[in-house]
Design an enzyme around this catalytic site. Structure first.
Site, PDB file in Angstrom:
ATOM      1  N   ALA A 196       0.830  -1.201   0.000  1.00 42.11           N
ATOM      2  CA  ALA A 196       0.000   0.000   0.000  1.00 42.11           C
ATOM      3  C   ALA A 196       0.864   1.250   0.000  1.00 42.11           C
ATOM      4  O   ALA A 196       1.887   1.309   0.683  1.00 42.11           O
ATOM      5  CB  ALA A 196      -0.909  -0.006   1.218  1.00 42.11           C
ATOM      6  N   ASP A 256       0.837  12.470 -11.476  1.00 41.47           N
ATOM      7  CA  ASP A 256       0.685  11.097 -11.956  1.00 41.47           C
ATOM      8  C   ASP A 256       0.430  11.134 -13.461  1.00 41.47           C
ATOM      9  O   ASP A 256      -0.659  10.804 -13.931  1.00 41.47           O
ATOM     10  CB  ASP A 256      -0.468  10.404 -11.224  1.00 41.47           C
ATOM     11  CG  ASP A 256      -0.525   8.909 -11.518  1.00 41.47           C
ATOM     12  OD1 ASP A 256       0.484   8.353 -12.005  1.00 41.47           O
ATOM     13  OD2 ASP A 256      -1.583   8.293 -11.269  1.00 41.47           O
ATOM     14  N   SER A 264       4.950   2.533 -16.183  1.00 39.46           N
ATOM     15  CA  SER A 264       5.229   1.936 -14.878  1.00 39.46           C
ATOM     16  C   SER A 264       4.590   0.557 -14.746  1.00 39.46           C
ATOM     17  O   SER A 264       5.233  -0.413 -14.334  1.00 39.46           O
ATOM     18  CB  SER A 264       4.704   2.863 -13.773  1.00 39.46           C
ATOM     19  OG  SER A 264       4.741   2.234 -12.523  1.00 39.46           O
ATOM     20  N   LYS A 288     -10.059   5.794  -8.398  1.00 40.57           N
ATOM     21  CA  LYS A 288      -9.002   6.556  -9.069  1.00 40.57           C
ATOM     22  C   LYS A 288      -9.507   7.106 -10.402  1.00 40.57           C
ATOM     23  O   LYS A 288      -9.160   8.204 -10.818  1.00 40.57           O
ATOM     24  CB  LYS A 288      -7.780   5.662  -9.267  1.00 40.57           C
ATOM     25  CG  LYS A 288      -6.498   6.406  -9.531  1.00 40.57           C
ATOM     26  CD  LYS A 288      -5.295   5.459  -9.566  1.00 40.57           C
ATOM     27  CE  LYS A 288      -4.875   5.048  -8.190  1.00 40.57           C
ATOM     28  NZ  LYS A 288      -3.633   4.239  -8.211  1.00 40.57           N
TER      29      LYS A 288
END
Length: 503
Positions: A196, A256, A264, A288
């Site tokens: 996390a 981001d 990634s 998200k």
């Protein structure tokens, strides 16, 4: 310059190399200059710190340097100014909005991995991508460069399946059920997962309650060749090492960029040799990704990137408007997942999502006819085949295959929040639930978290329990209670919202 290593009992947060002022003047080294230490085939770059903390002829290194390369006290090494890395001019090129060539991207990534680029330069690169973006050709080049500058896993068992959720929904222990289902069907699925970062539990945190997740590449290869699956922590491996360094900067800047997110995720899949990849994009308020339009756009990018990398990618846009299952936090989620595997039954949101995703992977890998994957996945779960495979995974990774849900310790400091009115649950705030679970101690305290008693659509009466907070200490529990009362993450409304009187 040649000098003796002096290990300093300090941490600076960067790769600090300490030089005596007399040596610095002689070798024309200035504060914060990039310097290189070499000893045989070993080398490392760092920032020069000038001071009397070391004597003339000594080269001081911080604990941060030792975490990357082992040097010993008194070891003779050479030190030299490194100059400005070539990649800096390519970063400036992207800052001007120009397209980068493959070789330029490779140079930037190599310099990041070699620590030639400090956080300031990496920040400039990340910011340039945030502002000017990357096209798909650049993203593909970045993905491959990130993978090939780290370790690569070569597994002979084919086909190699993989699954990744972009996250954002609490309680997402789905892959703990998906992986053993897929492996029980005869497919190969070496699952590396994260811990996390901003959530209450990553998949690695959940699995770690059941077994060891810190393995070497050699151990992973042995286990996967033997039983067809693993559930391990990717952070223990040298997979796409530039990614971790860029993520560190992204977090500091609260950025981001989509291009970096795609690279990634896919770089790690490329590094472990994944051939068929299922991307799970939870979508909904508090997730998200909140809109279907954004989810579809992201899905198209994943599929296109996969084609350029020689990987077959499918994307599942899933419901992400409330937590998955009834538990949030490492031990609570491990307990719920293990109960589901053992009995073949569990919360509808967890079981249906798990068999839905597993079914798609079975179809992609040829283990089920098109349209029949979910049926076969459900059968594997209900007949206990997935549980038997999970026992194998637990044992091969060093855990006790006989572990039972009741063996898992849960935080014994608890407090239950009750409904203040009659009505129906109309919303559960994902971010609020996550924040409360983290305030209670998750994921560091494995037994901390939240157990939900209701889901969206449930009818409740005043005084009914809504959720219980678990913590391992009274102080953590008290903080979580205060936050829960302030956030009120579960919304309850009556069926009649407003009465307009006839005046």
């Amino acid at each position: 310059m040649r000098g003796k290593i002096k290990i300093l009992d300090i941490e600076t947060g960067n790769l600090a190399i300490f030089i005596n002022p007399e040596d610095a003047e002689q070798w024309r080294i200035h504060p914060n200059d990039l310097v290189k230490i070499e000893s045989g085939k070993r080398y490392i770059y760092g920032s020069a710190f000038i001071g009397n903390i070391v004597e003339k002829g000594e080269i001081g290194i911080s604990k941060d340097v030792l975490s990357i390369h082992q040097f010993s006290n008194g070891e003779i090494v050479s030190l030299s100014p490194a100059g400005t890395p070539e990649s800096v001019k390519y970063i400036k090129k992207k800052m001007r909005g120009e397209k980068l060539k493959k070789v330029e991207i490779e140079t930037i990534v190599r310099d990041i991995v070699d620590r030639k680029l400090r956080n300031t330069e990496i920040s400039a690169f990340v910011s340039a991508i945030e502002i000017n973006g990357l096209d798909m050709e650049e993203i593909a080049a970045l993905t491959i460069a990130m993978a090939e500058t780290g370790d690569m896993l070569d597994i002979e068992r084919k086909p190699i399946m993989d699954i990744h959720s972009i996250g954002g929904v609490p309680g997402n222990k789905t892959n703990v059920i998906v992986v053993p289902i897929v492996a029980a069907a005869g497919l190969t699925i070496p699952k590396t997962s994260s811990r996390a970062i901003t959530s209450a539990a990553g998949t690695a945190d959940v699995v770690e309650v059941l077994t060891n997740v810190t393995l070497t590449l050699e151990e992973i290869k042995r286990i996967v060749e033997k039983i067809g699956a693993c559930l391990v922590w990717g952070g223990a491996l040298n997979l796409a090492p530039a990614d971790d360094l860029m993520i560190h900067v992204e977090r500091r800047l609260s950025l981001d960029p989509r291009g970096l997110m795609l690279a990634s995720i896919m770089a790690k899949k490329y590094a472990i040799g994944s051939q068929y990849i299922l991307i799970d994009i939870p979508t909904g308020k508090g997730a998200k990704v909140e809109s279907m339009e954004e989810a579809r756009s992201l899905a198209r990018d994943f599929i296109e990137l996969g084609k350029r990398l020689g990987q077959y990618v499918e994307v599942a846009i899933t419901y992400g408007g409330q937590p998955i299952g009834y538990t949030v936090g490492p031990a609570l989620e491990a307990k719920e997942a293990l109960e589901t595997l053992m009995t073949g039954r569990g919360p509808g949101s967890l079981v249906e999502k798990a068999i839905g995703l597993a079914g798609l992977l079975l179809e992609m890998g040829g283990a089920a006819p098109k349209g029949k994957g979910k049926i076969i996945a459900r059968e594997i779960l209900e007949k206990g085949k997935a549980y038997q495979k999970m026992r194998e995974i637990i044992e091969e990774q060093g855990g006790d295959p006989d572990i039972k849900p009741e063996d898992i310790p849960i935080g014994d400091k608890t407090y239950t929040i009750h409904a203040q009115t009659n009505g129906y649950v109309t919303a559960i705030d994902n971010r609020g639930i996550t924040a409360i679970a983290r305030e209670a101690g998750a994921p560091e305290d494995k037994g901390a978290g939240i157990r939900l008693h209701v889901k969206v659509g449930d009818k409740v009466k005043e005084g009914d329990p809504l959720f219980t907070i678990h913590a391992e200490s009274e102080s953590r529990l008290d903080k979580a209670i205060v936050l829960a009362r302030r956030l009120e993450p579960i919304k309850i409304e009556g069926m009649v919202l407003q009465v307009i009187e006839n005046l």
